[in-house]
Write an enzyme that holds these catalytic residues in place. Structure first.
Site, PDB file in Angstrom:
ATOM      1  N   GLU A  29      -4.624  -8.948  -0.716  1.00  0.00           N
ATOM      2  CA  GLU A  29      -5.076  -8.709   0.666  1.00  0.00           C
ATOM      3  C   GLU A  29      -6.552  -8.385   0.707  1.00  0.00           C
ATOM      4  O   GLU A  29      -7.041  -7.584  -0.090  1.00  0.00           O
ATOM      5  CB  GLU A  29      -4.280  -7.560   1.296  1.00  0.00           C
ATOM      6  CG  GLU A  29      -4.415  -7.544   2.815  1.00  0.00           C
ATOM      7  CD  GLU A  29      -3.746  -6.336   3.445  1.00  0.00           C
ATOM      8  OE1 GLU A  29      -2.535  -6.143   3.250  1.00  0.00           O
ATOM      9  OE2 GLU A  29      -4.469  -5.595   4.144  1.00  0.00           O
ATOM     10  N   GLU A  46       0.804  -1.231   0.000  1.00  0.00           N
ATOM     11  CA  GLU A  46       0.000   0.000   0.000  1.00  0.00           C
ATOM     12  C   GLU A  46       0.839   1.284   0.000  1.00  0.00           C
ATOM     13  O   GLU A  46       0.871   2.025   0.983  1.00  0.00           O
ATOM     14  CB  GLU A  46      -0.993  -0.022   1.175  1.00  0.00           C
ATOM     15  CG  GLU A  46      -1.979  -1.176   1.025  1.00  0.00           C
ATOM     16  CD  GLU A  46      -3.065  -1.228   2.098  1.00  0.00           C
ATOM     17  OE1 GLU A  46      -3.049  -0.414   3.037  1.00  0.00           O
ATOM     18  OE2 GLU A  46      -3.942  -2.108   1.985  1.00  0.00           O
TER      19      GLU A  46
END
Ligand SMILES: *[C@@H]1O[C@H](CO)[C@@H](O)[C@H](O)[C@H]1NC(C)=O
Ligand SMILES: *[C@@H]1O[C@H](CO)[C@@H](O)[C@H](O)[C@H]1NC(C)=O
Length: 537
Positions: free
Chosen positions: A379, A275
């Site tokens: 994820e 991220e």
């Protein structure tokens, strides 16, 4: 009335298999609107074996809000004598409502085209974080075995993908990286794995790999480098890599591959940092490293790419972005603009679950633009948002429904594999040093030496158990006004696997044609998911 009659005849034809499976030991969680959870411990855990359908037959596995968990039934492929093979129409352009064969609201009709094939499937799995492995170690040996067998074993849901953080993430008891000291040690002279690795994560990883029948492919991601490499010298917040440490951070990844190799563990893929937006727009209060697309392009093209490709780990896949759907184009196009070499170095693009309010067609668009890159979902979890009222929602069917819905969306838009987040958490959804608690398919009650499988566990299993690596997505075309969520793949052995979700509050009758003349028909219970394995031979 005619429909009802047909349905009851079909139901009568379906024979329930009496199998060796250990049934779900169901627990009512005592909260209105929730489904059941299945209780496991050192001496008992439910299991699921896949039945091999005989030629001309199919096997159905059903889970539902009402409490079914992989309930099995079988049936025969039927032949429609009123049809001939010559109405073997084109798969596309058939969603014209005037042509729908059925306009009722409960009858759903699809045609499956086994010769219109799309991406190959790599698999399904979950993540071994510090939190997952700490919870796992709270259990007795026998219960630990039952947990790992539930996920990886032949009588479990047969995961074949795992993601592991490189050093700590928020699902650790404290923030840490490797080679924290000495500072400015660009040669990484003090790179050692953590005590969490040795005591918790590596044992869980090794047990998982041992338990699985086929190769489990591991994807590794760093959340943050040692803070001396970062502009802000902090583990969280607005901070990027200092340019003088671009090579050191590439080596930081290579060193991880070497450390795992010492344990005889092969890493299949790395991502280019978890991220990257979190270190640019610092809303997430946990381990991060910010990358602008141009910075990421330079690092991949000049450092990470050459470092991996010139090493003996040259086969390791590199997945870029590792962030939400709505950021994929921004990053990948920005990387290409800055340095096209960065795109050549990557094997794929990794995507997370928390931006799924934007349409999944973004993924198909990206695949069209980069047809040689794999899309991998790395994820996913439920309950992560600040506005989520409950972090853990015991027995939630809605969360299982969301998993099924988004896996179907992703796979129907070229995603090749789907990795869930923490394999297990505690009843609060932790531990997490940054208080970023979330839900998980398995929750561990250490004091009772017990763990429970939530509906999300079975949601994952409806895919992972029945869609082996090497399966290929095939075309499904709608022939009715009514719909159910759907996916069809063809397995390497030629069987067709269909996953269907009826998220409605009442049942649907589903008619699936697998050729011009052959079909199966079944009834989908309210709020249910079915996996159907059809042997068309
Ligand atoms: C190497 O790392 C360990 C663990 O963080 C630390 O205790 C030790 O002081 C480090 N060595 C040096 C020379 O900085
Ligand atoms: C990749 O690494 C292997 C050793 O792991 C080596 O034998 C092979 O020649 C390398 N390939 C390339 C293209 O560098």
């Amino acid at each position: 009335m005619r429909v009802a009659l047909v349905v009851s005849i079909i139901c009568a034809l379906i024979v329930l298999i009496t199998s060796e499976d250990r049934q779900c030991q169901a627990r009512n969680v005592g909260i209105p609107g929730r489904s059941i959870v299945c209780v496991c411990n050192a001496v008992y855990c439910d299991s699921i074996t896949r039945e091999n359908p005989a030629p001309g037959t199919y096997v159905v596995y059903t889970s539902s809000y009402a409490g079914q968990r992989f309930e099995k039934s079988v049936g025969n492929i039927e032949v429609d004598p009123t049809r001939t093979e010559d109405d073997n129409v084109r798969p596309e352009n058939d969603e014209d409502e005037n042509e729908f064969e059925d306009t009722s609201l409960i009858r759903v009709s699809y045609r499956i085209f086994t010769n219109t094939r799309f991406q190959f499937i790599e698999g399904f799995g979950g993540s071994i974080t510090d939190a997952a492995s700490i919870n796992w170690r709270k259990l007795s040996r026998a219960a630990q075995t039952n947990l790992i067998e539930s996920y990886f074993g032949p009588e479990g849901i047969e995961y074949n993908l795992i993601r592991i953080p490189i050093a700590g993430c928020d699902f650790s008891t404290h923030p840490y990286t490797y080679n924290e000291y000495p500072w400015h040690d660009a040669e990484l002279t003090n790179y050692t794995l953590s005590s969490e690795d040795y005591f918790y994560r590596l044992p869980m990883l090794a047990t998982s790999l041992r338990t699985a029948r086929e190769e489990v492919k591991i994807t590794a991601s760093a959340w943050s480098p040692p803070i001396w490499m970062k502009t802000n010298e902090r583990i969280t917040g607005f901070g990027q890599l200092r340019p003088q440490y671009y090579q050191a951070y590439a080596d930081y990844h290579l060193r991880f591959l070497e450390e795992l190799e010492k344990m005889n563990i092969k890493v299949w893929a790395i991502t280019t940092t978890n991220e990257p937006i979190n270190g640019i727009v610092p809303l997430a209060p946990f381990n991060s490293l910010g990358w602008l697309p141009s910075q990421l392009a330079r690092w991949v093209a000049n450092n990470l790419g050459p470092t991996i490709r010139n090493s003996r780990f040259n086969q390791t896949k590199i997945f870029a972005v590792d962030d939400q759907r709505y950021l994929l184009h921004y990053y990948v196009l920005g990387m290409e603009r800055e340095d096209p070499k960065s795109i050549e170095y990557i094997d794929g693009i990794a995507v997370h679950y928390y931006g799924n309010f934007v349409p999944a067609s973004i993924l198909s668009n990206l695949q069209n633009r980069y047809p040689n890159k794999m899309l991998l979902s790395t994820e996913a979890c439920e309950g992560p948002m600040p506005w989520d009222e409950h972090k853990v929602e015991l027995g939630s069917w809605d969360r299982a429904r969301n998993y099924v819905r988004y896996i179907l969306q992703d796979l129907n838009n070229f995603v090749v594999g789907w990795i869930d987040w923490n394999l297990c958490l505690d009843p609060e959804g932790g531990p997490n040093w940054a208080n970023n608690f979330v839900d998980a398919p398995i929750l561990v009650y250490g004091d009772q030496d017990e763990f429970i499988k939530q509906p999300m566990f079975y949601a994952m299993g409806h895919f992972s158990k029945f869609i082996p690596r090497g399966s290929r997505r095939i075309q499904v075309s709608r022939r009715s006004l009514a719909t159910v969520e759907n996916l069809a793949v063809i397995k390497p052995n030629g069987h067709i696997v269909v996953v269907l979700q009826n998220a409605n509050e009442n049942e649907r009758i589903v008619h699936l044609r697998i050729s011009a003349t052959r079909f199966i028909e079944l009834t989908m219970e309210a709020r249910s998911v079915k996996t159907i394995e059809i042997n068309p031979n």
